[in-house]
Design an enzyme around this catalytic site. Sequence first.
Site, short mmCIF file in Angstrom:
data_model
loop_
_atom_site.label_atom_id
_atom_site.label_comp_id
_atom_site.label_asym_id
_atom_site.label_seq_id
_atom_site.Cartn_x
_atom_site.Cartn_y
_atom_site.Cartn_z
N HIS A 1 4.59 -8.43 -4.98
CA HIS A 1 3.27 -8.75 -4.42
C HIS A 1 2.90 -10.21 -4.69
O HIS A 1 2.19 -10.48 -5.67
CB HIS A 1 2.22 -7.83 -5.03
CG HIS A 1 2.33 -6.42 -4.57
ND1 HIS A 1 1.68 -5.94 -3.45
CD2 HIS A 1 3.05 -5.38 -5.06
CE1 HIS A 1 1.98 -4.66 -3.29
NE2 HIS A 1 2.81 -4.30 -4.24
N GLY B 1 0.88 -1.17 0.00
CA GLY B 1 0.00 0.00 0.00
C GLY B 1 0.91 1.20 0.00
O GLY B 1 1.74 1.36 -0.89
N GLU B 2 0.80 1.99 1.04
CA GLU B 2 1.67 3.16 1.20
C GLU B 2 2.27 3.08 2.60
O GLU B 2 1.55 3.16 3.59
CB GLU B 2 0.83 4.43 0.99
CG GLU B 2 1.62 5.69 1.03
CD GLU B 2 2.71 5.73 -0.04
OE1 GLU B 2 2.46 5.32 -1.18
OE2 GLU B 2 3.83 6.16 0.30
N SER B 3 3.59 2.91 2.66
CA SER B 3 4.22 2.61 3.95
C SER B 3 4.07 3.75 4.96
O SER B 3 3.94 3.51 6.16
CB SER B 3 5.68 2.24 3.76
OG SER B 3 6.38 3.29 3.12
N ILE C 1 5.10 -3.09 -7.99
CA ILE C 1 4.29 -1.87 -8.14
C ILE C 1 4.93 -0.77 -7.29
O ILE C 1 4.91 -0.86 -6.05
CB ILE C 1 2.83 -2.11 -7.68
CG1 ILE C 1 2.21 -3.28 -8.46
CG2 ILE C 1 2.01 -0.84 -7.87
CD1 ILE C 1 0.89 -3.77 -7.88
N ARG C 2 5.50 0.21 -7.94
CA ARG C 2 6.24 1.27 -7.22
C ARG C 2 7.10 0.62 -6.13
O ARG C 2 7.08 1.01 -4.96
CB ARG C 2 5.28 2.30 -6.61
CG ARG C 2 4.58 3.15 -7.67
CD ARG C 2 3.65 4.19 -7.05
NE ARG C 2 2.60 3.58 -6.28
CZ ARG C 2 2.41 3.75 -4.98
NH1 ARG C 2 3.20 4.54 -4.29
NH2 ARG C 2 1.44 3.14 -4.37
N GLU D 1 0.74 -11.87 -3.37
CA GLU D 1 -0.70 -12.07 -3.13
C GLU D 1 -1.54 -11.77 -4.37
O GLU D 1 -2.75 -11.95 -4.36
CB GLU D 1 -1.16 -11.19 -1.95
CG GLU D 1 -1.26 -9.70 -2.21
CD GLU D 1 0.10 -8.99 -2.27
OE1 GLU D 1 1.15 -9.66 -2.22
OE2 GLU D 1 0.09 -7.75 -2.40
N CYS E 1 6.16 -5.35 -0.09
CA CYS E 1 6.27 -4.00 -0.63
C CYS E 1 6.21 -2.96 0.50
O CYS E 1 7.14 -2.90 1.30
CB CYS E 1 5.21 -3.79 -1.70
SG CYS E 1 5.66 -2.52 -2.88
N1 GLN Z 1 5.81 2.94 -2.92
C1 GLN Z 1 5.12 2.47 -1.76
C2 GLN Z 1 5.80 2.93 -0.48
O1 GLN Z 1 6.86 3.46 -0.52
C3 GLN Z 1 5.02 0.96 -1.77
C4 GLN Z 1 4.21 0.48 -2.95
C5 GLN Z 1 3.50 -0.81 -2.74
O2 GLN Z 1 3.32 -1.28 -1.61
N2 GLN Z 1 3.04 -1.39 -3.81
O3 GLN Z 1 5.28 2.78 0.56
#
Ligand code: GLN
Length: 190
Positions: A170, A46-48, A134-135, A172, A78
């Site tokens: 990922h 997600g977004e850390s 993903i990113r 999952e 991630c």
């Molecule tokens: N770029 C996100 C982060 O720095 C991580 C991306 C992801 O979990 N797919 O938190």
Amino acid sequence: MRFGVLALQGDVREHAAAAAAAGAEPVLVRVAEDLDGLDALAIPGGESTTIGKLAERYGLVEPLRTAIESGLPTLGTCAGMIFLAAGTTEARPQVQLGVLDVVVRRNAFGSQVASFEADIDVVGIPDPVRAVFIRAPWIEKVGAGVEVLAEVEGHPVMVREGNIVATSFHPELTGDPRVHTLLLHMRGRA
Ligand code: GLN
């Protein structure tokens, strides 16, 4: 077996499905009590920074640290990997559990448009694993007790330290439960 999924933000449903595909009962973790009696735990992507802030707000930072340090098999994917790590390469601090002795570089493989998939070899899993990035972060530095399980372009993207497994990608999202299964096999052996 009860496979907890930290349910603050990110792809919680996909981890719950992967846990079920691995033969476990998924348990959503939103408060400290939800950690009781788990056999494994997944921390989604997600977004850390958001996951860190929410974990703080819900009083989960110390309970998570305690549970993981006392041997709960834990998978961070991630953003989940970033949350587990000791640090990032960025100057700006963010809430991290610091239970995994690595430094990560966030968004290392590029921006959203640079997301990609690859078949990668993973130590301990016989056939290649389809990995969705993903990113994604990569691991910039690994501590002495950390085993690198997979690399992409010379950068570690999957590591293990004791009872903790972390992936830049990922597992999952592909319908392949082998990484989650790995966690269930680590139970009681940390
Ligand atoms: N770029 C996100 C982060 O720095 C991580 C991306 C992801 O979990 N797919 O938190």
